[in-house]
Design a protein around this motif. Structure first.
Motif, PDB file in Angstrom:
ATOM      1  N   ASP A  93      -9.273  -9.627 -11.284  1.00 36.40           N
ATOM      2  CA  ASP A  93      -9.062 -10.890 -11.981  1.00 36.40           C
ATOM      3  C   ASP A  93     -10.059 -11.935 -11.516  1.00 36.40           C
ATOM      4  O   ASP A  93     -10.910 -11.689 -10.665  1.00 36.40           O
ATOM      5  N   GLY A  94      -9.982 -13.107 -12.073  1.00 39.85           N
ATOM      6  CA  GLY A  94     -10.937 -14.158 -11.763  1.00 39.85           C
ATOM      7  C   GLY A  94     -10.964 -14.596 -10.310  1.00 39.85           C
ATOM      8  O   GLY A  94     -11.940 -15.170  -9.856  1.00 39.85           O
ATOM      9  N   CYS A  95      -9.913 -14.313  -9.570  1.00 41.57           N
ATOM     10  CA  CYS A  95      -9.863 -14.675  -8.149  1.00 41.57           C
ATOM     11  C   CYS A  95     -10.312 -13.523  -7.265  1.00 41.57           C
ATOM     12  O   CYS A  95     -10.275 -13.625  -6.053  1.00 41.57           O
ATOM     13  N   GLY A  96     -10.708 -12.412  -7.871  1.00 47.45           N
ATOM     14  CA  GLY A  96     -11.128 -11.268  -7.086  1.00 47.45           C
ATOM     15  C   GLY A  96      -9.997 -10.353  -6.696  1.00 47.45           C
ATOM     16  O   GLY A  96     -10.166  -9.438  -5.895  1.00 47.45           O
ATOM     17  N   VAL A  97      -8.817 -10.561  -7.251  1.00 45.93           N
ATOM     18  CA  VAL A  97      -7.645  -9.749  -6.924  1.00 45.93           C
ATOM     19  C   VAL A  97      -7.656  -8.497  -7.779  1.00 45.93           C
ATOM     20  O   VAL A  97      -7.819  -8.579  -8.993  1.00 45.93           O
ATOM     21  N   PRO A  98      -7.494  -7.327  -7.140  1.00 48.03           N
ATOM     22  CA  PRO A  98      -7.467  -6.097  -7.942  1.00 48.03           C
ATOM     23  C   PRO A  98      -6.250  -6.077  -8.855  1.00 48.03           C
ATOM     24  O   PRO A  98      -5.150  -6.439  -8.455  1.00 48.03           O
ATOM     25  N   VAL A  99      -6.470  -5.681 -10.081  1.00 47.51           N
ATOM     26  CA  VAL A  99      -5.386  -5.612 -11.058  1.00 47.51           C
ATOM     27  C   VAL A  99      -5.267  -4.165 -11.498  1.00 47.51           C
ATOM     28  O   VAL A  99      -6.193  -3.585 -12.043  1.00 47.51           O
ATOM     29  N   PHE A 100      -4.116  -3.577 -11.225  1.00 46.24           N
ATOM     30  CA  PHE A 100      -3.849  -2.209 -11.618  1.00 46.24           C
ATOM     31  C   PHE A 100      -2.799  -2.252 -12.719  1.00 46.24           C
ATOM     32  O   PHE A 100      -1.673  -2.691 -12.491  1.00 46.24           O
ATOM     33  N   ALA A 101      -3.173  -1.834 -13.908  1.00 43.51           N
ATOM     34  CA  ALA A 101      -2.244  -1.867 -15.041  1.00 43.51           C
ATOM     35  C   ALA A 101      -1.382  -0.620 -15.006  1.00 43.51           C
ATOM     36  O   ALA A 101      -1.744   0.411 -15.535  1.00 43.51           O
ATOM     37  N   VAL A 102      -0.251  -0.720 -14.324  1.00 44.14           N
ATOM     38  CA  VAL A 102       0.679   0.410 -14.247  1.00 44.14           C
ATOM     39  C   VAL A 102       2.007   0.028 -14.855  1.00 44.14           C
ATOM     40  O   VAL A 102       2.351  -1.101 -14.959  1.00 44.14           O
ATOM     41  N   PHE A 137       0.819  -1.210   0.000  1.00 40.82           N
ATOM     42  CA  PHE A 137       0.000   0.000   0.000  1.00 40.82           C
ATOM     43  C   PHE A 137       0.855   1.263   0.000  1.00 40.82           C
ATOM     44  O   PHE A 137       0.466   2.268  -0.593  1.00 40.82           O
ATOM     45  N   VAL A 138       2.015   1.208   0.604  1.00 40.66           N
ATOM     46  CA  VAL A 138       2.939   2.355   0.518  1.00 40.66           C
ATOM     47  C   VAL A 138       3.340   2.575  -0.936  1.00 40.66           C
ATOM     48  O   VAL A 138       3.372   3.710  -1.424  1.00 40.66           O
ATOM     49  N   GLU A 139       3.606   1.497  -1.651  1.00 45.99           N
ATOM     50  CA  GLU A 139       3.974   1.608  -3.066  1.00 45.99           C
ATOM     51  C   GLU A 139       2.810   2.145  -3.893  1.00 45.99           C
ATOM     52  O   GLU A 139       3.011   2.951  -4.807  1.00 45.99           O
ATOM     53  N   ILE A 140       1.604   1.729  -3.570  1.00 44.09           N
ATOM     54  CA  ILE A 140       0.439   2.261  -4.284  1.00 44.09           C
ATOM     55  C   ILE A 140       0.319   3.759  -4.050  1.00 44.09           C
ATOM     56  O   ILE A 140       0.099   4.528  -4.989  1.00 44.09           O
ATOM     57  N   ILE A 141       0.462   4.186  -2.794  1.00 41.41           N
ATOM     58  CA  ILE A 141       0.409   5.620  -2.491  1.00 41.41           C
ATOM     59  C   ILE A 141       1.480   6.361  -3.282  1.00 41.41           C
ATOM     60  O   ILE A 141       1.235   7.423  -3.850  1.00 41.41           O
ATOM     61  N   ARG A 142       2.671   5.791  -3.336  1.00 44.19           N
ATOM     62  CA  ARG A 142       3.805   6.439  -4.001  1.00 44.19           C
ATOM     63  C   ARG A 142       3.592   6.573  -5.502  1.00 44.19           C
ATOM     64  O   ARG A 142       4.003   7.553  -6.112  1.00 44.19           O
ATOM     65  N   THR A 143       2.926   5.600  -6.120  1.00 45.97           N
ATOM     66  CA  THR A 143       2.862   5.567  -7.584  1.00 45.97           C
ATOM     67  C   THR A 143       1.492   5.867  -8.181  1.00 45.97           C
ATOM     68  O   THR A 143       1.392   6.043  -9.394  1.00 45.97           O
ATOM     69  N   ILE A 144       0.465   5.950  -7.372  1.00 41.94           N
ATOM     70  CA  ILE A 144      -0.880   6.086  -7.932  1.00 41.94           C
ATOM     71  C   ILE A 144      -1.042   7.363  -8.751  1.00 41.94           C
ATOM     72  O   ILE A 144      -1.770   7.388  -9.738  1.00 41.94           O
ATOM     73  N   GLY A 145      -0.334   8.398  -8.379  1.00 43.65           N
ATOM     74  CA  GLY A 145      -0.438   9.655  -9.111  1.00 43.65           C
ATOM     75  C   GLY A 145       0.158   9.609 -10.503  1.00 43.65           C
ATOM     76  O   GLY A 145      -0.129  10.470 -11.335  1.00 43.65           O
ATOM     77  N   THR A 146       0.952   8.588 -10.798  1.00 41.17           N
ATOM     78  CA  THR A 146       1.583   8.483 -12.113  1.00 41.17           C
ATOM     79  C   THR A 146       0.785   7.614 -13.086  1.00 41.17           C
ATOM     80  O   THR A 146       1.174   7.472 -14.237  1.00 41.17           O
TER      81      THR A 146
END
Length: 84
Positions: free
Chosen positions: A75-84, A54-63
């Motif tokens: 995805d099929g298992c319910g895992v969030p997929v962020f295409a970054v 989550f620290v990495e998400i905070i760091r990179t979400i703005g990009t």
């Protein structure tokens, strides 16, 4: 969580909306922890991996570009997929 709601929360979090990020964290924290625990087999390490994720998400979400936000899904298992 519906894809449209996920995209809206990510978009809001990109602008610094702490409430949106908190909702993303609440929605996915347990899932991330469960995956980390399954992989590490150690609760303390799984906590660290979850926090680091989550620290990495905070760091990179703005990009994340608008086209990337449109590729967000679950995805099929319910895992969030962020295409970054």
């Amino acid at each position: 969580m519906e894809r449209e709601q996920l995209v809206a929360l990510v978009t809001a979090a990109q602008t610094g909306d702490q409430t949106a990020f908190n909702k993303l964290y609440a929605a996915f924290r347990d899932m991330v922890y469960t995956i980390a625990l399954r992989e590490t087999k150690n609760p303390d390490t799984a906590d660290d991996v979850t926090q680091d994720s989550f620290v990495e998400i905070i760091r990179t979400i703005g990009t994340m570009a608008e086209t990337d936000r449109m590729n967000i899904g679950v995805d099929g298992c319910g895992v969030p997929v962020f295409a970054v």
